[in-house]
Design a protein around this motif. Structure first.
Motif, PDB file in Angstrom:
ATOM      1  N   LYS A 251       0.783  -1.455  -0.149  1.00 50.14           N
ATOM      2  CA  LYS A 251      -0.239  -0.390  -0.141  1.00 50.14           C
ATOM      3  C   LYS A 251       1.087   0.858   0.598  1.00 50.14           C
ATOM      4  N   LEU A 252       2.061   1.476   0.629  1.00 52.62           N
ATOM      5  CA  LEU A 252       2.952   2.146   0.669  1.00 52.62           C
ATOM      6  C   LEU A 252       3.335   2.652  -0.226  1.00 52.62           C
ATOM      7  N   ARG A 253       3.539   1.894  -1.507  1.00 49.66           N
ATOM      8  CA  ARG A 253       3.283   1.932  -3.053  1.00 49.66           C
ATOM      9  C   ARG A 253       2.901   3.077  -4.102  1.00 49.66           C
ATOM     10  N   LEU A 254       1.386   2.735  -3.382  1.00 46.22           N
ATOM     11  CA  LEU A 254       0.673   3.826  -4.046  1.00 46.22           C
ATOM     12  C   LEU A 254       0.590   5.116  -3.222  1.00 46.22           C
ATOM     13  N   GLU A 255       0.973   5.348  -2.857  1.00 48.65           N
ATOM     14  CA  GLU A 255       0.830   6.595  -1.827  1.00 48.65           C
ATOM     15  C   GLU A 255       2.386   7.358  -2.540  1.00 48.65           C
ATOM     16  N   ILE A 256       2.243   8.682  -2.559  1.00 45.72           N
ATOM     17  CA  ILE A 256       2.989   9.194  -2.693  1.00 45.72           C
ATOM     18  C   ILE A 256       3.341  10.027  -1.987  1.00 45.72           C
ATOM     19  N   ASP A 257       5.190  10.663  -1.826  1.00 46.39           N
ATOM     20  CA  ASP A 257       6.303  11.126  -0.975  1.00 46.39           C
ATOM     21  C   ASP A 257       5.464  12.501  -0.908  1.00 46.39           C
ATOM     22  N   GLU A 258       4.966  12.886   0.366  1.00 44.61           N
ATOM     23  CA  GLU A 258       4.649  13.585   0.564  1.00 44.61           C
ATOM     24  C   GLU A 258       5.430  15.472   0.057  1.00 44.61           C
ATOM     25  N   HIS A 259       6.764  14.910   0.166  1.00 44.49           N
ATOM     26  CA  HIS A 259       8.056  16.144  -0.033  1.00 44.49           C
ATOM     27  C   HIS A 259       8.310  15.205  -1.759  1.00 44.49           C
ATOM     28  N   HIS A 260       7.448  14.901  -1.834  1.00 47.60           N
ATOM     29  CA  HIS A 260       7.773  14.347  -3.806  1.00 47.60           C
ATOM     30  C   HIS A 260       9.616  14.238  -3.717  1.00 47.60           C
ATOM     31  N   ARG A 261       9.964  13.761  -2.520  1.00 49.15           N
ATOM     32  CA  ARG A 261      11.774  13.134  -3.093  1.00 49.15           C
ATOM     33  C   ARG A 261      11.940  12.006  -3.373  1.00 49.15           C
ATOM     34  N   HIS A 262      10.662  10.888  -3.228  1.00 48.53           N
ATOM     35  CA  HIS A 262      11.001   9.790  -4.126  1.00 48.53           C
ATOM     36  C   HIS A 262       9.805   8.940  -4.602  1.00 48.53           C
ATOM     37  N   LYS A 263      10.057   8.535  -5.314  1.00 47.65           N
ATOM     38  CA  LYS A 263       8.695   7.652  -6.498  1.00 47.65           C
ATOM     39  C   LYS A 263       7.413   7.207  -5.773  1.00 47.65           C
ATOM     40  N   ASP A 264       7.587   7.429  -4.397  1.00 47.27           N
ATOM     41  CA  ASP A 264       6.735   6.758  -3.476  1.00 47.27           C
ATOM     42  C   ASP A 264       6.844   6.211  -2.080  1.00 47.27           C
ATOM     43  N   VAL A 265       6.266   6.675  -0.868  1.00 49.53           N
ATOM     44  CA  VAL A 265       6.911   5.574   0.639  1.00 49.53           C
ATOM     45  C   VAL A 265       7.250   4.641   0.641  1.00 49.53           C
ATOM     46  N   TYR A 266       7.041   3.896  -0.190  1.00 45.74           N
ATOM     47  CA  TYR A 266       7.899   2.684  -0.698  1.00 45.74           C
ATOM     48  C   TYR A 266       9.245   2.754  -0.740  1.00 45.74           C
ATOM     49  N   GLU A 267       9.905   3.150  -2.052  1.00 46.01           N
ATOM     50  CA  GLU A 267      10.684   3.804  -1.881  1.00 46.01           C
ATOM     51  C   GLU A 267      11.587   4.236  -1.121  1.00 46.01           C
ATOM     52  N   HIS A 268      10.620   5.513  -0.073  1.00 48.14           N
ATOM     53  CA  HIS A 268      11.333   5.711   1.076  1.00 48.14           C
ATOM     54  C   HIS A 268      11.798   5.128   1.962  1.00 48.14           C
ATOM     55  N   THR A 269      10.835   4.242   2.547  1.00 44.52           N
ATOM     56  CA  THR A 269      10.826   3.698   3.329  1.00 44.52           C
ATOM     57  C   THR A 269      12.000   2.477   3.670  1.00 44.52           C
ATOM     58  N   ARG A 303      -4.220   9.539   5.366  1.00 44.72           N
ATOM     59  CA  ARG A 303      -3.980  11.205   3.931  1.00 44.72           C
ATOM     60  C   ARG A 303      -4.485  12.070   3.998  1.00 44.72           C
ATOM     61  N   ARG A 304      -4.968  14.011   3.891  1.00 42.72           N
ATOM     62  CA  ARG A 304      -5.370  14.556   3.184  1.00 42.72           C
ATOM     63  C   ARG A 304      -5.047  15.578   2.821  1.00 42.72           C
ATOM     64  N   PHE A 305      -5.869  16.053   1.337  1.00 40.85           N
ATOM     65  CA  PHE A 305      -5.315  16.753   0.597  1.00 40.85           C
ATOM     66  C   PHE A 305      -6.094  18.390   1.556  1.00 40.85           C
ATOM     67  N   GLU A 306      -4.824  19.360   1.211  1.00 45.93           N
ATOM     68  CA  GLU A 306      -5.270  20.284   1.695  1.00 45.93           C
ATOM     69  C   GLU A 306      -5.022  21.525   0.934  1.00 45.93           C
ATOM     70  N   ASP A 307      -5.770  22.739   1.548  1.00 49.24           N
ATOM     71  CA  ASP A 307      -5.781  23.963   0.231  1.00 49.24           C
ATOM     72  C   ASP A 307      -4.224  24.074   0.268  1.00 49.24           C
ATOM     73  N   GLY A 308      -4.171  24.619  -1.240  1.00 49.98           N
ATOM     74  CA  GLY A 308      -3.321  24.465  -2.065  1.00 49.98           C
ATOM     75  C   GLY A 308      -1.982  23.744  -2.578  1.00 49.98           C
ATOM     76  N   GLY A 309      -3.066  22.431  -2.632  1.00 50.37           N
ATOM     77  CA  GLY A 309      -2.769  20.746  -3.177  1.00 50.37           C
ATOM     78  C   GLY A 309      -1.442  20.375  -2.700  1.00 50.37           C
ATOM     79  N   ARG A 310      -1.582  20.722  -1.192  1.00 52.62           N
ATOM     80  CA  ARG A 310      -0.338  20.295   0.183  1.00 52.62           C
ATOM     81  C   ARG A 310      -1.373  19.006   0.829  1.00 52.62           C
ATOM     82  N   VAL A 311      -0.321  18.318   1.109  1.00 48.50           N
ATOM     83  CA  VAL A 311      -0.667  16.506   1.200  1.00 48.50           C
ATOM     84  C   VAL A 311      -0.253  16.597   2.872  1.00 48.50           C
TER      85      VAL A 311
END
Ligand code: ATP
Ligand code: MG
Length: 479
Positions: A251-269, A303-311
């Motif tokens: 499921k972490l693979r479906l999750e975009i890294d909040e800082h967009h530093r990695h492909k996904d949270v899985y890779e960060h992990t 995960r929540r989408f905040e105003d201004g496109g932030r996650v």
């Protein structure tokens, strides 16, 4: 195949091993032969000789049935245990050696049952055929040292590949746990899994559901504690096995890294896991590794989408800790492991409130208290959790954490100091000097504390003597 197929260095490894264990293995081999039975070193023990991973345990296999094995070894062994006897295994200790003697098997798995059915066999070759991988299906007969390798285990070992002795479908049908063992050995040995085996794993992944949690846990734990967990985990995720045994992970693979530093949270992990491993002091730290692997599993749910496109992922550490507890308990991990790993997951973000060092002493103390015996691991996990590619940012974070660790050390020292007492208390000082409460007592106390700091513990008698001569010098008492 015989010993002559071995290269010079392989033959040397085998010879060396048998020189080391000869008194034990050959002696036992002769004992079995004298009783009309076969005996061979087998499985991981033979594989590991070629990989120079020699321990003090030895897997052995025989045509003798377990009751017969008990009879043969009862006067020879230093001790014997029979917890595995249902599955054909008799455990024996002789000197420093732990030997597991298992009767030849030709088991097949009942698809509806959680336990492998045990059926005994009569030949070494048939026993080797039902073993998980060709590299684990080699044997050395005792006492003659004849090398037996019907499935090309040695060439697989050279090619660093995991193949099944028969078709992978048949093998995984017999025991679906072998699919996890493929990923486990990929992690432990750094081997690749043969494409036909990967295909079977992918097609049969759901068959893992019939395997007991304890067996799954043992393989997952060995995988995580292996030298190449990224590879092992990748196999689990790619084949779909992870969706059954550790669903939080894919499921972490479906999750975009909040800082967009990695492909996904899985890779960060995976990077966090590898960085945590690099910080290990000695040997694999199971608790640290599991915490690194699971630290962000609360993200998809929060995960929540905040105003201004932030996650945002508010409280993902709290949710993640609950999920961790649940998953590790379902895998039947020991209670202390469940508690420790989930605590680390819960605390992994706390440091980020430290900013640039604004915490009060009491906040630092609370950090230390909440981490308890996990403090060292929390340091490692928090440092490992920094995966930014921005070097300046990474250095700044690391310096801030250095600063926190320094403050922890300083506070600990100061608090040691605060706890330190002279060897005589106020009442004793008054009695010895024959004075009542007053500034002299305070001065004497200070003198004794200094002495305690300078000299450590000297005993009440010496402290009394020193107090008296100090008092004379000070003119507090006469004589
Ligand atoms: P290690 O002891 O380092 O974990 P190992 O290869 O010795 O690795 P064990 O689980 O101790 O692994 O098993 C001993 C041997 O028994 C294996 O090498 C393999 O030959 C065989 N074996 C173990 N489990 C299975 C299984 N589920 N299916 C088939 N063969 C197995
Ligand atoms: Mg073993």
């Amino acid at each position: 195949m015989s010993v002559s197929n071995l290269s010079v260095s392989q033959q040397k490894a085998v010879t060396d091993l048998f020189r080391r264990i000869a008194p034990v293995a050959d002696e036992l081999g002769e004992l079995f032969a004298a009783n009309g039975h076969e005996l061979a070193v087998v499985g991981g023990s033979v594989r590991d000789v070629f990989l120079a991973r020699i321990g003090n345990d030895l897997d052995l296999t025989t045509d003798a049935r377990p009751e017969r094995v008990l009879e043969i070894v009862k006067d020879w062994a230093d001790s014997i245990w029979t917890i595995g006897i249902e599955f054909g295994t008799v455990g024996v200790r002789k000197g420093n050696w732990v030997l597991e003697i298992t009767t030849y098997r030709s088991e097949s798995y009942d698809p509806k049952s959680r336990k492998p059915e045990v059926a005994y066999g009569d030949t070494l070759e048939a026993d080797l055929e039902r073993r998980d991988f060709a590299v684990n299906a080699m044997a050395v007969r005792l006492p003659g040292h004849e090398f037996v390798d019907p499935y090309g285990g040695l060439s697989d070992l050279a090619a660093k590949v995991l193949r099944t002795p028969g078709t992978p479908e048949r093998s995984f049908d017999d025991d679906p746990l072998r699919m996890l063992r493929a990923a486990r050995f990929a992690s432990q040995l750094g081997f690749t899994v043969d494409p036909a085996v990967v295909t079977a794993m992918t097609e049969m992944a759901d068959r893992i559901e019939i395997v007991s949690s304890e067996r799954i846990r043992d393989e997952l734990d060995k995988l995580i504690c292996g030298a190449h967990p990224r590879e092992g985990l990748g196999i689990l995720v790619d084949t779909g096995l992870a969706a059954h045994v550790l669903p939080e992970l894919p499921k972490l693979r479906l999750e975009i890294d909040e800082h967009h530093r990695h492909k996904d949270v899985y890779e960060h992990t995976l990077i966090v896991l590898e960085q945590a491993i690099a910080l290990e002091a000695a040997g694999a730290d199971r608790v640290l590794r599991w915490a690194a692997l699971l630290h962000d599993i609360g993200k998809p749910k929060t995960r929540r989408f905040e105003d201004g496109g932030r996650v945002s992922f508010h409280h993902h550490e709290v949710v993640g800790a609950q999920m961790t507890k649940k998953r590790l308990a379902e895998l039947r991990f020991p209670k202390d492991v469940v508690a420790d790993v989930s605590r680390l997951v819960e605390l992994h973000l706390r440091f980020h409130g430290y900013g640039t060092g604004e915490w009060t002493d009491s906040a630092v103390r609370r950090y230390v208290r909440d981490a308890g015996h996990l403090l060292e691991r929390l340091h490692k996990l928090t440092r490992a959790d920094c995966t930014t590619r921005n070097k300046r940012k990474a250095q700044a974070l690391s310096r801030t954490y250095d600063d926190l660790e320094e403050r922890i050390a300083r506070l600990a020292d100061e608090e040691e100091l605060a706890k330190m007492r002279p060897e005589l208390d106020g009442n004793e000082i008054q009695q010895i000097l024959g004075v009542g409460p007053g500034p002299v007592v305070g001065k004497a106390y200070k003198f004794l504390l200094e002495m305690r700091l300078d000299q450590g513990v000297v005993g009440k008698e010496n402290a009394t003597e020193a107090l008296m001569s100090w008092a004379r010098e000070q003119g507090v008492i006469s004589g």
